[in-house]
Each structure stands twice: as C-alpha cells, then as structure tokens.
Design a protein around this motif. Structure first.
Motif, PDB file in Angstrom:
ATOM      1  N   PRO A 175       0.440  -1.773  -0.048  1.00  0.00           N
ATOM      2  CA  PRO A 175       0.361   0.031  -0.278  1.00  0.00           C
ATOM      3  C   PRO A 175       0.552   1.464  -0.070  1.00  0.00           C
ATOM      4  N   LEU A 176       2.097   1.272   0.816  1.00  0.00           N
ATOM      5  CA  LEU A 176       3.070   2.020   0.590  1.00  0.00           C
ATOM      6  C   LEU A 176       3.251   3.092  -1.079  1.00  0.00           C
ATOM      7  N   ALA A 177       2.962   2.108  -2.156  1.00  0.00           N
ATOM      8  CA  ALA A 177       3.494   2.424  -3.238  1.00  0.00           C
ATOM      9  C   ALA A 177       2.424   3.424  -3.854  1.00  0.00           C
ATOM     10  N   LYS A 178       1.017   3.731  -3.389  1.00  0.00           N
ATOM     11  CA  LYS A 178       0.280   4.726  -3.604  1.00  0.00           C
ATOM     12  C   LYS A 178       0.492   6.154  -2.697  1.00  0.00           C
ATOM     13  N   PRO A 179      -0.064   7.057  -3.196  1.00  0.00           N
ATOM     14  CA  PRO A 179      -0.102   8.169  -2.521  1.00  0.00           C
ATOM     15  C   PRO A 179      -0.993   8.162  -1.182  1.00  0.00           C
ATOM     16  N   LEU A 180      -1.144   8.320   0.167  1.00  0.00           N
ATOM     17  CA  LEU A 180      -1.939   7.848   1.681  1.00  0.00           C
ATOM     18  C   LEU A 180      -2.387   9.512   1.554  1.00  0.00           C
ATOM     19  N   ALA A 181      -2.173  10.201   0.946  1.00  0.00           N
ATOM     20  CA  ALA A 181      -3.257  11.511   1.472  1.00  0.00           C
ATOM     21  C   ALA A 181      -4.852  11.402   0.893  1.00  0.00           C
ATOM     22  N   GLY A 182      -5.993  11.586   1.317  1.00  0.00           N
ATOM     23  CA  GLY A 182      -7.050  11.875   1.528  1.00  0.00           C
ATOM     24  C   GLY A 182      -8.117  10.508   2.005  1.00  0.00           C
ATOM     25  N   LEU A 183      -6.854   9.817   3.498  1.00  0.00           N
ATOM     26  CA  LEU A 183      -7.727   8.501   3.521  1.00  0.00           C
ATOM     27  C   LEU A 183      -8.228   8.395   4.817  1.00  0.00           C
ATOM     28  N   PRO A 184      -8.912   7.848   5.579  1.00  0.00           N
ATOM     29  CA  PRO A 184      -9.928   8.217   7.194  1.00  0.00           C
ATOM     30  C   PRO A 184      -8.904   8.289   7.750  1.00  0.00           C
ATOM     31  N   PRO A 185      -9.400   9.094   8.727  1.00  0.00           N
ATOM     32  CA  PRO A 185      -9.296   8.531  10.259  1.00  0.00           C
ATOM     33  C   PRO A 185      -8.303   7.558  10.216  1.00  0.00           C
ATOM     34  N   THR A 186      -7.321   7.286  11.080  1.00  0.00           N
ATOM     35  CA  THR A 186      -6.699   5.819  11.157  1.00  0.00           C
ATOM     36  C   THR A 186      -6.014   5.533  12.335  1.00  0.00           C
ATOM     37  N   GLU A 222       2.488  12.286   6.899  1.00  0.00           N
ATOM     38  CA  GLU A 222       3.670  13.104   6.178  1.00  0.00           C
ATOM     39  C   GLU A 222       2.098  13.425   5.445  1.00  0.00           C
ATOM     40  N   ALA A 223       1.106  12.803   4.759  1.00  0.00           N
ATOM     41  CA  ALA A 223       0.226  13.027   4.304  1.00  0.00           C
ATOM     42  C   ALA A 223      -0.966  13.151   4.397  1.00  0.00           C
ATOM     43  N   GLY A 224      -0.913  14.285   5.607  1.00  0.00           N
ATOM     44  CA  GLY A 224      -1.736  14.835   6.112  1.00  0.00           C
ATOM     45  C   GLY A 224      -3.406  13.929   7.106  1.00  0.00           C
ATOM     46  N   VAL A 225      -3.294  13.191   6.393  1.00  0.00           N
ATOM     47  CA  VAL A 225      -3.812  11.787   7.313  1.00  0.00           C
ATOM     48  C   VAL A 225      -4.112  11.740   9.094  1.00  0.00           C
ATOM     49  N   THR A 226      -5.590  12.342   9.710  1.00  0.00           N
ATOM     50  CA  THR A 226      -6.031  11.834  10.751  1.00  0.00           C
ATOM     51  C   THR A 226      -5.107  10.486  11.491  1.00  0.00           C
ATOM     52  N   VAL A 227      -4.094  10.106  12.467  1.00  0.00           N
ATOM     53  CA  VAL A 227      -3.863   8.837  12.544  1.00  0.00           C
ATOM     54  C   VAL A 227      -2.833   8.995  13.943  1.00  0.00           C
ATOM     55  N   LEU A 228      -3.572   7.700  14.242  1.00  0.00           N
ATOM     56  CA  LEU A 228      -3.050   7.515  15.956  1.00  0.00           C
ATOM     57  C   LEU A 228      -1.872   6.135  15.556  1.00  0.00           C
ATOM     58  N   LEU A 229      -1.198   6.078  15.984  1.00  0.00           N
ATOM     59  CA  LEU A 229      -0.160   4.510  16.260  1.00  0.00           C
ATOM     60  C   LEU A 229      -0.031   4.640  18.194  1.00  0.00           C
ATOM     61  N   GLN A 230      -0.245   3.075  17.934  1.00  0.00           N
ATOM     62  CA  GLN A 230       0.039   2.644  18.877  1.00  0.00           C
ATOM     63  C   GLN A 230       0.108   1.565  19.166  1.00  0.00           C
ATOM     64  N   GLU A 231       1.166   1.272  19.621  1.00  0.00           N
ATOM     65  CA  GLU A 231       2.670   0.391  20.109  1.00  0.00           C
ATOM     66  C   GLU A 231       2.517   0.008  21.465  1.00  0.00           C
TER      67      GLU A 231
END
Length: 311
Positions: free
Chosen positions: A230-241, A264-273
């Motif tokens: 999936p990282l081969a495709k631009p990610l801008a415009g994805l939903p909150p993640t 980096e693409a401006g997507v609202t993202v949370l990382l839970q490690e």
C-alpha cells in the motif's frame, strides 16, 4: 546488547512455542498449518461469549459472518474485518473470538470477510474479494439486514494489509457510503522493504522469517502492485487511521512506517504500539490476558476517531 522488554504472560507463551521440536507453519505443510491455526484458537484464544447476533451472511461476493451485540439497531457504521494468516491461513472460524469481542467493545456490527486464500487463489484474489465485500456491505443489501451509513475497515496482519488496501480503493472509487475510519492491527503494510524489526524479531517471537517467506511464496504477489504494497500509492485523503503494532513483531516497523507516511500525507493518524508483546496477540487472549487491555485501548481510540469523523 539490551534485551527487549517481554511481558510475563508473553514470556510464558514463548517458552512453550520455542521448545525443541515445536513446529511452525512452514515446517508442516499447508493442510497441517491450517489445522494448527484452528487448534491454536481452542488452546490459546478467548471463548466466544453470547451475542445477540452471530450468523452467516448469504449473497455476498465471498463468505461473510455478522456479529452484533444488539438484536436491533438504527442505521450506523459497520466494521468490516479481514482475518490474518499470511493470505494463506485463517478463516471466519479462527478469528471468531476476536470479531465477537470487537462487536461487544465497539458496539458496532462486525462483518467478517472470508476472502479466498493462496496458494489455491494467489494474488490478487484476496484484495479483489476484500474490496468487493466492502462495496457489498456499503450498499446495505437485504441479506445483511443493516442500514449502513459508513464503513470501518479493520484486520490483523495480512488482514491489516487488506483493510488499508480497501480504504485506498474506496478513496479512489467511493462506495455507496464513506469510509469513516480504519483500524489495521500489526499490518503487513510495506512488505517490499526490509526493516530492522525483521532482523530483531524474525526468530523466537512466534512469527518467523521463514514462515513469512513461505506465505509470500504461496501468495505470489506482484511486488510493485499497490494492492500488495500500500505504501506504493499516495496516502493523502485516507480516513482517520488507528495503527496498532506490537513491539516484538518482525513486521512492527512496517506498521510504524505506514503511520508515519499517513502523518506526512496529512491523514489523521494514531499509532498504538503495544510494548512487550508479539505478533498475533489479539488471537491469543486466553494465553495472554494482557492482550485484552490492548484491545480495549484500541477500541477506545477508534471511538475517538469516529466521533471526530462524524462530527
């Protein structure tokens, strides 16, 4: 070299998994590997408690199963779940405990998707089924018995990859309702790049490098295709993640990279490690009681993203 933190319940499970003579998926062949994954549910996963709805769904592009804590509900979002297993193992049954618990904790209907598996059905059968299933759910067909106002793709490992791929596909060619958020668990989100977590945890932490290579051989992907990477495709415009990773996972860094690329693409993202735990922990909740806390925390964060998404 500093040893990584390992939770006590995880250490106890790894002691069993790493005993001499213990078999991995790659060691036993396809049929036995699938039987081992089914046996793992009985041995290590939590039981399926009562739900108001737990039934097969007919009429879709592939087998599906509906889980709901309510017997009746108003129109609302539906969580579409894709199981893990390297695109080779797993099915509706192996992930039933997790899907049932997701239905209870999220208070959303959960549709589990039984996409076609490799090697009988190599790439791109899995993403084709995943995307088609989401479109079908979005259209609120009568067989589903729900009025869908939005989708939440989710899945673990290979299923996390399919959740991301589905969100990208529906961003570019929208379904009947929008994708409101996505929640991939320890996703195979950048499989074409070698990351340090593979070197650190590719042996002795349940998911092995050898098994991952075997999965890839069975899946036979087109490695430049975004439906595999999936990282081969631009990610801008994805939903909150919400991206959930495990600190002792050989594909941990793939999830981290996906979260960073979303930001980096401006997507609202949370990382839970989830510190001190391993790949696949959500299917090991009887053996790993700490995994229940991780799952509850992830659901709480998903609810926050959904509130923002529909506000």
């Amino acid at each position: 070299m500093t040893q990584p933190y390992v939770r006590p319940d995880v250490a106890a499970l790894l002691e069993i998994a790493n005993r001499p003579g213990a078999k991995r998926a790659v060691d036993v062949g396809l049929a036995d590997a699938r039987r081992m994954m089914h046996a793992s549910r009985a041995l290590f996963d939590a039981p399926v408690d009562e739900l108001a709805v737990l039934r097969e769904v007919a009429g879709g592009p592939c087998p599906m199963r509906l889980y709901d804590a309510r017997s009746e509900r108003a129109a609302g979002p539906v969580l579409v779940f894709y199981h893990g297993g390297g695109f080779v193992l797993g099915d509706l049954d192996t992930h039933e405990p997790l899907c049932a618990e997701l239905a209870r904790l999220t208070d959303l209907p959960v549709v589990s998707v039984g996409y076609r598996l490799a090697p009988e059905h190599p790439f791109p059968a899995a993403p084709d089924d995943a995307i088609a299933a989401a479109r079908w759910v979005a259209a609120s067909p009568g067989e589903l018995g729900l009025e869908t106002t939005g989708l939440v793709p989710s899945g673990d490992s290979a299923g996390g990859n399919l959740a991301i791929v589905t969100a990208l596909a529906l961003r570019d060619e929208p379904a009947a309702v929008p994708v409101l958020a996505q929640m991939p668990f320890y996703p195979a989100s950048h499989p074409t790049r070698h990351y340090l977590s593979l070197d650190a945890f590719g042996e002795g932490y349940l998911l092995s490098r050898a098994s991952m290579n075997w999965f890839d051989e069975c899946y036979a992907p087109h490695r430049t295709d975004w439906r595999y990477d999936p990282l081969a495709k631009p990610l801008a415009g994805l939903p909150p993640t919400l991206v959930v990773t495990a600190s002792l996972d050989p594909i941990r860094d793939q999830g981290r990279a996906f979260a960073a690329a979303c930001e980096e693409a401006g997507v609202t993202v949370l990382l839970q490690e989830c510190e001190g735990t391993i790949h696949g922990f959500l299917n090991l909740r009887k053996a790993l009681p700490s995994a229940q806390i991780d799952l509850a925390r992830a659901v709480a964060q998903l609810k926050l993203l959904l509130r923002r998404s529909v506000a």
